[in-house]
Design a protein around this motif. Structure first.
Motif, mmCIF file in Angstrom:
data_model
loop_
_atom_site.group_PDB
_atom_site.id
_atom_site.type_symbol
_atom_site.label_atom_id
_atom_site.label_comp_id
_atom_site.label_asym_id
_atom_site.label_seq_id
_atom_site.Cartn_x
_atom_site.Cartn_y
_atom_site.Cartn_z
ATOM 1 N N GLN A 7 0.861 -1.145 -0.147
ATOM 2 C CA GLN A 7 0.007 -0.015 0.047
ATOM 3 C C GLN A 7 0.601 1.193 0.005
ATOM 4 O OE1 GLN A 7 -3.103 0.275 2.974
ATOM 5 N NE2 GLN A 7 -3.685 2.277 2.430
ATOM 6 N N ALA A 8 1.970 1.209 0.674
ATOM 7 C CA ALA A 8 2.705 2.515 0.820
ATOM 8 C C ALA A 8 3.366 2.834 -0.608
ATOM 9 C CB ALA A 8 3.884 2.245 1.982
ATOM 10 N N ILE A 9 3.889 1.620 -1.248
ATOM 11 C CA ILE A 9 4.514 1.490 -2.457
ATOM 12 C C ILE A 9 3.549 2.051 -3.697
ATOM 13 C CG2 ILE A 9 5.617 0.426 -4.551
ATOM 14 C CD1 ILE A 9 6.749 -1.333 -2.220
ATOM 15 N N GLY A 10 2.372 1.716 -3.492
ATOM 16 C CA GLY A 10 1.128 2.247 -4.402
ATOM 17 C C GLY A 10 0.954 3.748 -4.071
ATOM 18 N N GLU A 11 0.864 3.884 -2.726
ATOM 19 C CA GLU A 11 0.355 5.422 -2.624
ATOM 20 C C GLU A 11 1.739 6.348 -3.232
ATOM 21 O OE1 GLU A 11 -0.251 5.350 1.675
ATOM 22 O OE2 GLU A 11 -2.328 4.696 1.341
ATOM 23 N N ASP A 12 2.954 5.775 -2.866
ATOM 24 C CA ASP A 12 4.231 6.604 -3.556
ATOM 25 C C ASP A 12 3.815 6.841 -5.107
ATOM 26 O OD1 ASP A 12 5.164 7.336 -1.367
ATOM 27 O OD2 ASP A 12 6.440 5.752 -1.234
ATOM 28 N N ILE A 13 3.786 5.823 -5.699
ATOM 29 C CA ILE A 13 3.514 5.812 -7.170
ATOM 30 C C ILE A 13 2.389 6.631 -7.798
ATOM 31 C CG2 ILE A 13 2.854 4.404 -9.178
ATOM 32 C CD1 ILE A 13 4.257 1.905 -7.560
ATOM 33 N N ILE A 41 10.039 1.715 3.345
ATOM 34 C CA ILE A 41 9.396 0.482 3.874
ATOM 35 C C ILE A 41 10.151 -0.080 5.012
ATOM 36 C CG2 ILE A 41 7.551 0.115 1.967
ATOM 37 C CD1 ILE A 41 9.513 -2.135 1.229
ATOM 38 N N GLY A 42 9.848 0.277 6.402
ATOM 39 C CA GLY A 42 10.581 0.077 7.542
ATOM 40 C C GLY A 42 11.754 0.485 7.466
ATOM 41 N N ARG A 44 13.969 -0.271 5.150
ATOM 42 C CA ARG A 44 14.337 -0.734 3.738
ATOM 43 C C ARG A 44 13.793 0.404 2.921
ATOM 44 N NH1 ARG A 44 12.325 -6.629 2.784
ATOM 45 N NH2 ARG A 44 10.337 -5.441 3.720
ATOM 46 N N ILE A 45 14.292 0.473 1.631
ATOM 47 C CA ILE A 45 13.901 1.455 0.471
ATOM 48 C C ILE A 45 13.337 0.549 -0.660
ATOM 49 C CG2 ILE A 45 14.539 3.041 -1.388
ATOM 50 C CD1 ILE A 45 14.656 4.204 1.583
ATOM 51 N N ALA A 46 12.425 0.666 -1.092
ATOM 52 C CA ALA A 46 11.818 -0.008 -2.246
ATOM 53 C C ALA A 46 11.892 0.846 -3.519
ATOM 54 C CB ALA A 46 10.618 -0.638 -2.065
ATOM 55 N N ARG A 47 12.279 0.419 -4.553
ATOM 56 C CA ARG A 47 12.435 1.350 -5.773
ATOM 57 C C ARG A 47 11.546 0.513 -6.768
ATOM 58 N NH1 ARG A 47 18.021 4.031 -5.287
ATOM 59 N NH2 ARG A 47 18.355 4.000 -3.144
ATOM 60 N N VAL A 48 10.850 1.481 -7.451
ATOM 61 C CA VAL A 48 10.043 1.197 -8.650
ATOM 62 C C VAL A 48 10.693 1.983 -9.946
ATOM 63 C CG1 VAL A 48 7.978 1.063 -9.738
ATOM 64 C CG2 VAL A 48 8.097 0.899 -7.143
ATOM 65 N N ILE A 64 13.541 -4.282 -3.823
ATOM 66 C CA ILE A 64 14.291 -3.773 -2.585
ATOM 67 C C ILE A 64 15.596 -3.408 -2.745
ATOM 68 C CG2 ILE A 64 14.433 -4.186 -0.133
ATOM 69 C CD1 ILE A 64 11.500 -3.897 -0.735
ATOM 70 N N GLN A 65 16.138 -2.063 -2.421
ATOM 71 C CA GLN A 65 17.400 -1.610 -2.483
ATOM 72 C C GLN A 65 18.265 -2.193 -1.560
ATOM 73 O OE1 GLN A 65 18.302 -0.101 -5.185
ATOM 74 N NE2 GLN A 65 20.350 0.176 -4.599
#
Length: 91
Positions: A7-13, A41-42, A44-48, A64-65
């Motif tokens: 959800q957090a990644i989707g909101e950022d996108i 996310i916590g 960690r850093i997710a990258r899209v 996940i970076q």
């Protein structure tokens, strides 16, 4: 990946899509047409990785970076997927 992370990644996108063009810290240009959305996310850093073609945001690769630098192989994979997407659009 937990639902809260997705959800957090989707909101950022969605935020980037709505506010485009924007820059750091949420978005960074990598190479050529490839950009990245960064999501914390916590600890960690997710990258899209994405590109913008004719006002469309094309999501190409997510991970996940683990290091500060984005791996060139990840950028190349995104480039390859963009080429495939563009080729598919021309058919």
């Amino acid at each position: 990946m937990a639902n809260a992370n997705r959800q957090a990644i989707g909101e950022d996108i969605a935020y980037v899509q709505y506010k485009w063009p924007i820059g750091k810290p949420r978005v960074d240009h990598l190479r050529g047409p490839i950009w990245e959305v960064r999501s914390k996310i916590g600890n960690r850093i997710a990258r899209v990785l994405f590109a913008v073609e004719e006002s469309e945001m094309i999501l190409l690769h997510a991970f996940i970076q683990k290091t500060q630098q984005t791996n060139p192989a990840d950028i190349e994979l995104a480039n390859q997927r963009l080429k495939e997407w563009i080729h598919g659009q021309s058919n």
